[in-house]
Design a protein around this motif. Sequence first.
Motif, mmCIF file in Angstrom:
data_model
loop_
_atom_site.group_PDB
_atom_site.id
_atom_site.type_symbol
_atom_site.label_atom_id
_atom_site.label_comp_id
_atom_site.label_asym_id
_atom_site.label_seq_id
_atom_site.Cartn_x
_atom_site.Cartn_y
_atom_site.Cartn_z
ATOM 1 N N ARG B 75 -1.604 0.545 53.631
ATOM 2 C CA ARG B 75 -0.503 1.465 53.385
ATOM 3 C C ARG B 75 0.873 0.848 53.647
ATOM 4 N NH1 ARG B 75 -1.474 5.689 50.091
ATOM 5 N NH2 ARG B 75 -3.508 6.542 50.529
ATOM 6 N N THR B 76 0.928 -0.234 54.409
ATOM 7 C CA THR B 76 2.230 -0.871 54.637
ATOM 8 C C THR B 76 2.167 -2.299 54.104
ATOM 9 O OG1 THR B 76 1.550 -1.663 56.808
ATOM 10 C CG2 THR B 76 2.680 0.458 56.747
ATOM 11 N N GLN B 77 3.285 -2.752 53.617
ATOM 12 C CA GLN B 77 3.350 -4.106 53.059
ATOM 13 C C GLN B 77 3.749 -5.106 54.133
ATOM 14 O OE1 GLN B 77 2.558 -5.007 49.985
ATOM 15 N NE2 GLN B 77 2.025 -2.874 49.496
ATOM 16 N N PRO B 78 3.071 -6.252 54.229
ATOM 17 C CA PRO B 78 3.542 -7.274 55.165
ATOM 18 C C PRO B 78 4.867 -7.844 54.660
ATOM 19 C CG PRO B 78 1.787 -8.155 53.815
ATOM 20 C CD PRO B 78 1.927 -6.708 53.448
ATOM 21 N N PRO B 79 5.805 -8.164 55.569
ATOM 22 C CA PRO B 79 7.097 -8.679 55.105
ATOM 23 C C PRO B 79 6.941 -10.024 54.367
ATOM 24 C CG PRO B 79 6.901 -8.799 57.504
ATOM 25 C CD PRO B 79 5.721 -8.058 57.016
ATOM 26 N N GLU B 80 5.972 -10.800 54.791
ATOM 27 C CA GLU B 80 5.740 -12.103 54.159
ATOM 28 C C GLU B 80 4.273 -12.184 53.726
ATOM 29 O OE1 GLU B 80 8.007 -14.390 53.663
ATOM 30 O OE2 GLU B 80 9.628 -13.385 54.762
ATOM 31 N N THR B 81 3.998 -13.119 52.826
ATOM 32 C CA THR B 81 2.601 -13.309 52.425
ATOM 33 C C THR B 81 2.116 -14.681 52.887
ATOM 34 O OG1 THR B 81 3.366 -14.126 50.309
ATOM 35 C CG2 THR B 81 2.719 -11.798 50.421
ATOM 36 N N LEU B 82 0.819 -14.854 52.820
ATOM 37 C CA LEU B 82 0.213 -16.148 53.138
ATOM 38 C C LEU B 82 -0.145 -16.837 51.828
ATOM 39 C CD1 LEU B 82 -2.504 -15.167 55.766
ATOM 40 C CD2 LEU B 82 -0.418 -16.442 56.241
ATOM 41 N N ALA B 83 -0.280 -18.162 51.895
ATOM 42 C CA ALA B 83 -0.790 -18.881 50.718
ATOM 43 C C ALA B 83 -2.313 -18.796 50.751
ATOM 44 C CB ALA B 83 -0.340 -20.333 50.752
ATOM 45 N N PHE B 84 -2.902 -18.751 49.573
ATOM 46 C CA PHE B 84 -4.349 -18.599 49.487
ATOM 47 C C PHE B 84 -5.084 -19.736 50.205
ATOM 48 C CE2 PHE B 84 -8.307 -19.268 46.905
ATOM 49 C CZ PHE B 84 -8.974 -18.156 47.369
ATOM 50 N N GLU B 85 -4.436 -20.892 50.298
ATOM 51 C CA GLU B 85 -5.103 -22.048 50.937
ATOM 52 C C GLU B 85 -5.414 -21.768 52.416
ATOM 53 O OE1 GLU B 85 -2.708 -25.518 50.932
ATOM 54 O OE2 GLU B 85 -0.916 -24.483 51.677
ATOM 55 N N GLU B 86 -4.716 -20.800 53.014
ATOM 56 C CA GLU B 86 -5.004 -20.475 54.417
ATOM 57 C C GLU B 86 -6.436 -19.985 54.584
ATOM 58 O OE1 GLU B 86 -3.396 -21.119 57.050
ATOM 59 O OE2 GLU B 86 -1.576 -21.822 56.035
ATOM 60 N N LEU B 87 -6.968 -19.413 53.510
ATOM 61 C CA LEU B 87 -8.346 -18.916 53.554
ATOM 62 C C LEU B 87 -9.300 -20.086 53.808
ATOM 63 C CD1 LEU B 87 -9.636 -16.027 52.824
ATOM 64 C CD2 LEU B 87 -10.383 -17.154 50.755
ATOM 65 N N ARG B 88 -9.047 -21.136 53.091
ATOM 66 C CA ARG B 88 -9.891 -22.343 53.236
ATOM 67 C C ARG B 88 -9.751 -22.910 54.650
ATOM 68 N NH1 ARG B 88 -8.303 -27.269 53.039
ATOM 69 N NH2 ARG B 88 -6.312 -26.738 52.046
#
Lengths: 225, 393
Positions: B75-88
């Motif tokens: 319901r709330t948006q994070p102010p910043e996003t992560l790069a997908f590579e963080e998943l790896r």
Amino acid sequence: MSLALQRLEFSYPDQGFALSVPEIAIQPGESIALVGPSGSGKTTLLNLIAGILMPGKGNITLHDVTLSELDVQQRRQHRLRHIGMIFQSFELLDYLDVCDNVLLQARLCHEITIDDTLEERAHAMACDLGLEDKWHRNVQALSQGERQRVAVCRALLLDPALVLADEPTGNLDPDNKVAALSKLIEECRQHKRILLTVTHDHSLLSNFDRVIDIATLLEKRGPAI
Amino acid sequence: MNDLLYLSGQYIRHHKNKLLILIIAITLVSWLPIAIQSIVNQTAEQLLDRANQTPLVIGAPGSPLELALGSLYFRTQPPETLAFEELRKVEETGFARAIPLHYRFNAQGHPIVGTHPDYMEYRKLQFAQGRPAALLGEAVLGADVARALDLAVGDFVISSPENVFDIAGVYPLKMPVVGILKPAFSPDDQAIFVDLKTSWVIQGLGHGHQDLNSKKAAGQVLKKEGNNIVANASVRQYNEITPDNLDSFHFHGDNSRHPISAILPVTKDSKSAALLIGLYQEEREGIQIVRSQRVISELLDTVFTVRDYIIIGIAAIAVATAIIALLVFLLSLRLRQGERFTLARVGASQTQIFLLMATEIITVLLVSACLSTLLILATQQFGMQLLQQLLLN
């Protein structure tokens, strides 16, 4: 039904007031005016006859029933069933309409069941007193004269042997006073009821069969009617 | 007795406005403290339950509360996003399996959650109809969404544009509904699940359009420089992914740099969780790991404090109301003194008079108690959802 008062004595504790009535006998159909100065005990005498107060000594007998032989509950039922009361300020319940005010005494009496017959009788009585178009109107919306007639209806509905009226015309204008009192006396006489009325208005005394001055307990004979 | 009830009824009818005000006042002051206590406790229980099911969340730096609430409730948006590579990188630690979440977009107010199929298994979500999203552009609806939008498998759901005035912005994507979940009685019921790549397509990071190498498109090509083709605005972009145009969908740039909102690390045991926390707190800059239970507990502490203040305030109002009600009853009894006197003289018993007088008080208290009970039951049934909506929106 006759009313007999024998050697009544009553006093309020610590108030120095004492009432003493030697003997009074009233026959059915008789209308009596009870007069006397303020504080002489007129209303007290009505309350004694109604069984609201109990005398220290003496007996009150209405139609062979001696009040002092009844307990509180029996006196209350006796009052509901055989005595009609009319008050100076009429003492109607302002949240009820004319119909319910007329039926009030009947609702409080265990011996009476309110059925269509009783309601029709109440309605007919109200119509007879000119209240036909006010039957379901709240009593707050009525004139003083109309309120007085509702109070009379309530007092007479259960066909009482005795009607006790405490200045029933005290709140009426002079024209209405005579008319209302005449109607009440006539109604009681017709049905052989005893009417005992407290009044300060000496202009009305000629309408009664007898006048009792409570201050002196001097019984006076009213003019023949 | 019937006659007494009748007379009492007439009194109540005649004084209905006064009694109604008293009933409303007493109902409110008796209902509110219990209702607040009840819904706050239920909400706290459910919030903590969800937090306990999702012990860790990894996200970009910023408000831990926003990150936790966003990842748990979408319901709330994070102010910043992560790069997908963080998943790896999370998976490379060996301490946890990582589930991505991308919940930036919505469809008619319902959050679109881009994730991996692992999420369904992690939340133990079951299908009421259909199957999981297998192809790009397919959507699976939570139970509440399907009911609210009146959608079934085979229907379509369209993503809402972020800004209707942004002409050059992302176009809505029309997605076929391939599955509907059974009610889980959690925020998942209110979400639309799509593959992570589908959420990137919604964001405009991937798209499909007519083949610019074909002869048909020759008139639309402005210039060719190696592999880059520049075309004019008449090139048709697809707003729905179908088997026919699926192959034309592609992503520009490096997928590992594409955004995700958060990562849910699924650790094997508490030791792995502790090691992962230690690793991220000490060595990973620009990334935060939050313990959902702790963050939610801090939020609840604030809520409980506010609740306590509110209840104290209402208690004071309740005392004042009780005093005023008592005063009203006493004044009413005094006003009815003449009526009592009349009734007694006419021949009513003390019991009859007492019952007539008491009916007013009994009616007010009884009706208030009934209304209050009904409101409390209604609050227990619906109040929690209402409060959650208020808290999370």
